[in-house]
Design an enzyme around this catalytic site. Structure first.
Site, PDB file in Angstrom:
ATOM      1  CD  GLU A  41      -2.843  -1.078   2.437  1.00 34.71           C
ATOM      2  OE1 GLU A  41      -3.809  -1.837   2.418  1.00 34.71           O
ATOM      3  OE2 GLU A  41      -2.570  -0.346   3.417  1.00 34.71           O
ATOM      4  CB  CYS A  50      -2.723  -6.144  -6.597  1.00 33.64           C
ATOM      5  SG  CYS A  50      -4.094  -4.976  -6.630  1.00 33.64           S
ATOM      6  CD  GLU A  52      -4.083 -10.748  -6.703  1.00 35.06           C
ATOM      7  OE1 GLU A  52      -5.170 -11.175  -6.276  1.00 35.06           O
ATOM      8  OE2 GLU A  52      -3.616  -9.645  -6.358  1.00 35.06           O
ATOM      9  CB  CYS A  83      -8.805  -6.146  -7.937  1.00 34.49           C
ATOM     10  SG  CYS A  83      -7.264  -5.723  -8.793  1.00 34.49           S
ATOM     11  CB  CYS A  86      -5.132  -8.624 -10.205  1.00 33.00           C
ATOM     12  SG  CYS A  86      -3.983  -7.495  -9.380  1.00 33.00           S
TER      13      CYS A  86
END
Length: 130
Positions: A41, A50, A52, A83, A86
């Site tokens: 983050e 992310c 992935e 998401c 991804c």
């Protein structure tokens, strides 16, 4: 080492000071190697990465361009799916039949394919002739 074990281990390295939602991902490349990533983050929220995407980047950096299998793990009440962004990233390097195992840290799992996660994925074939 299993993909889920690798994803579980890398999840501990996630940088999630804002959401406290740590995610780990592992992809097995067509070369047989396991590549891992965790969410990272950033205080400027949309600038994070992310798990992935991190695993895919590690695979590509190592010279592999094809995903054979995926695992994602998070501490949620149910297995968390990748998401939308991804899912498209996975579709870039994995065929629609590639298995994606989603899991909770408590041990619940859900398996789907890339094609089930992203039906109608945008592909390079749609750009031909442009």
């Amino acid at each position: 080492m299993s993909l889920l074990t690798a994803a579980r281990a890398v999840r501990e390295n996630a940088h999630a000071p804002y959401s406290r939602f740590k995610v780990g991902a592992a992809v097995r490349g067509a070369d047989g190697a396991i590549y891992v990533g965790c969410n990272v983050e950033n205080v400027a929220a949309p600038e994070g990465t992310c798990a992935e995407a991190g695993a895919i980047a590690a695979m590509v950096a190592a010279g592999c361009r094809e995903i054979a299998e995926v695992a994602v793990i998070a501490d949620g009440p149910a297995p968390v799916s990748p998401c939308g962004g991804c899912r498209q990233k996975l579709a870039e390097f994995a065929g629609p039949e590639v298995r994606v195992t989603m899991a909770t840290v408590a041990g619940e799992t859900l398996e789907m394919t890339v094609g089930e996660l992203l039906p109608g994925a945008f592909s390079a074939a749609q750009m031909r002739g442009v």
